[in-house]
Design an enzyme around this catalytic site. Structure first.
Site, PDB file in Angstrom:
ATOM      1  N   TYR A   1      -6.579   7.276   3.534  1.00 39.47           N
ATOM      2  CA  TYR A   1      -6.796   6.228   2.542  1.00 39.47           C
ATOM      3  C   TYR A   1      -6.102   4.924   2.963  1.00 39.47           C
ATOM      4  O   TYR A   1      -6.710   3.847   2.950  1.00 39.47           O
ATOM      5  CB  TYR A   1      -6.292   6.657   1.140  1.00 39.47           C
ATOM      6  CG  TYR A   1      -6.128   5.444   0.264  1.00 39.47           C
ATOM      7  CD1 TYR A   1      -7.248   4.819  -0.280  1.00 39.47           C
ATOM      8  CD2 TYR A   1      -4.879   4.849   0.063  1.00 39.47           C
ATOM      9  CE1 TYR A   1      -7.131   3.647  -1.013  1.00 39.47           C
ATOM     10  CE2 TYR A   1      -4.746   3.686  -0.669  1.00 39.47           C
ATOM     11  CZ  TYR A   1      -5.870   3.095  -1.213  1.00 39.47           C
ATOM     12  OH  TYR A   1      -5.749   1.933  -1.913  1.00 39.47           O
TER      13      TYR A   1
ATOM     14  N   GLU B   1       0.837  -1.209   0.000  1.00 41.70           N
ATOM     15  CA  GLU B   1       0.000   0.000   0.000  1.00 41.70           C
ATOM     16  C   GLU B   1       0.872   1.259   0.000  1.00 41.70           C
ATOM     17  O   GLU B   1       0.543   2.244  -0.651  1.00 41.70           O
ATOM     18  CB  GLU B   1      -0.929   0.015   1.223  1.00 41.70           C
ATOM     19  CG  GLU B   1      -2.091  -0.960   1.113  1.00 41.70           C
ATOM     20  CD  GLU B   1      -3.077  -0.588  -0.002  1.00 41.70           C
ATOM     21  OE1 GLU B   1      -3.120   0.581  -0.415  1.00 41.70           O
ATOM     22  OE2 GLU B   1      -3.791  -1.489  -0.478  1.00 41.70           O
TER      23      GLU B   1
ATOM     24  N   ASP C   1      -9.251   6.285  -2.757  1.00 44.18           N
ATOM     25  CA  ASP C   1      -8.094   6.809  -3.493  1.00 44.18           C
ATOM     26  C   ASP C   1      -8.628   7.549  -4.725  1.00 44.18           C
ATOM     27  O   ASP C   1      -9.844   7.696  -4.904  1.00 44.18           O
ATOM     28  CB  ASP C   1      -7.121   5.678  -3.875  1.00 44.18           C
ATOM     29  CG  ASP C   1      -7.660   4.777  -4.971  1.00 44.18           C
ATOM     30  OD1 ASP C   1      -8.874   4.853  -5.279  1.00 44.18           O
ATOM     31  OD2 ASP C   1      -6.881   3.986  -5.530  1.00 44.18           O
TER      32      ASP C   1
END
Ligand code: SF4
Length: 379
Positions: A132, A49, A150
């Protein structure tokens, strides 16, 4: 938020269930086979991520695999030298991600017994984890009901719900978060988030959304009500980025080249570079380089010819970097405007993490048929 308010269907629980079923069925058949989707290791998913925050999937893949080989566990990362972490990150850009990842690993080991916190609130307290990423990780790893908005998801949602205001405005974003929360299922929130991300990345693309093959076109207000769904999201033009002229010196002395480490806390903090800096008004490039080297390292140099010139873009500015060959003349080198300096043999340069723009200078030298070693060993 829209031409009125949130799309009606999202208020209706049966519609939401039908939307989820359709989207998840499509995702089940169409999701990309990515290495971080094949693991349940929280550390590996977290790493992916962070890498994907500003990097394309294709680029991140190789870095992700090399990073896990070198630092297979959060503890391995926590005890590593920052210089080694930055070296492994070299070329990915946005180096604060690597520094934050490293600091967060140390926090996880020191305060959480090596386990990633299992809540949104715990995750968002770690360095480098924003709303996020906290939502994505808490849903994928721990099935928490937080929508991961996102850029891809914001775009798809603005069309699905026909949001006709700038989604970067805080009030509009807050309403989209509420819409995203309404969409979360009781279980399987990570899959739903990933399905929405995939929809935005693969189908609901910026310029030419694939509405004809979109699994959720039935629910899409932009598709059903507007001539061209791609007019959403509303794009308010950004301010033009400043462009700077920047110099760098390839400074030699007795067969060695001088490199300097950028100060902590600023742009490209901790990376090593050919020293120099930005041109001031009314100054020639040569004057700029002499002044910058005096201010940064306290020495005088003889500036020779320009050996490379590259354009480079950062998030908030762009630069033209002019690299000059130069010879040390006098003075004691001191780290005045940098964190550290070293005179090195040219073959040691690869041991240091250097910014992309400096790499491009080396590439341009090679294209011109010369090399760093040839420049440093000239008289
Ligand atoms: S129908 Fe078109 S605009 Fe609407 S979500 Fe699907 S791809 Fe996007």
């Amino acid at each position: 938020m829209s031409a009125g308010s949130t799309a009606d269907w999202i208020q209706d629980s049966r519609q939401r269930s039908a939307f989820r079923r359709r989207l998840l069925a499509w995702y089940g058949k169409n999701q990309r086979d990515l290495p971080w989707r094949r693991t349940a290791d929280p550390y590996a998913v977290w790493l992916s991520e962070i890498m994907l925050q500003q990097t394309r999937v294709e680029t991140a893949r190789g870095y992700y695999e090399r990073f896990l080989q070198r630092f297979p566990t959060v503890t391995d990362l926590a005890v590593a030298d920052e210089a080694d972490v930055l070296k492994l990150w070299e070329g990915l850009g946005y180096y604060s991600r690597a520094r934050n990842l490293h600091r967060a690993a140390q926090t996880i080991v020191e305060r959480h017994d090596g386990d990633l916190p299992d809540s949104y609130e715990g995750l968002i307290r770690l360095p480098g984890i924003g709303p996020y990423t906290a939502a994505a990780l808490s849903s994928i790893l721990f099935d928490r009901p937080h929508p991961a908005l996102d850029g891809n998801v914001m775009r798809a949602l603005s069309r699905l719900l026909r949001v006709e205001e700038d989604p970067r405005r805080a009030s509009v974003r807050a309403e989209m978060v509420r819409a995203g929360e309404a969409l979360m299922p009781r279980t399987g929130t990570g899959d739903l988030n990933q399905a929405l991300i995939e929809l935005g990345a693969k189908v609901c693309t910026p310029r030419q959304p694939g509405c004809g093959s979109c699994p959720v076109a039935n629910w899409c207000r932009a598709y059903n009500e507007l001539e061209d769904p791609s007019v959403l999201p509303v794009r308010v033009p950004r301010k033009k980025r400043p462009h700077l002229q920047v110099t760098a010196g390839i400074i030699r002395r007795r067969g060695k080249v001088l490199i300097a480490q950028r100060p902590a806390g600023g742009m490209l903090a901790g990376l090593w570079e050919f020293p120099g800096g930005k041109q001031e008004p009314g100054e020639s490039l040569v004057e700029c380089l002499r002044r910058e080297i005096g201010e940064e390292l306290g020495i005088l140099i003889d500036v020779e010819e320009e050996v490379a010139c590259v354009d480079h873009e950062f998030t908030h500015l762009s630069i033209t970097l002019h690299a000059f060959s130069a010879r040390y003349r006098s003075g004691r080198v001191r780290a005045i405007g940098c964190s550290a300096f070293e005179w090195i043999d040219t073959d040691r340069l690869q041991q240091f993490a250097i910014p992309r723009a400096d790499h491009r200078v080396l590439e341009e030298l090679a294209v011109a048929g010369t090399s760093l070693a040839a420049l440093i060993n000239r008289e």
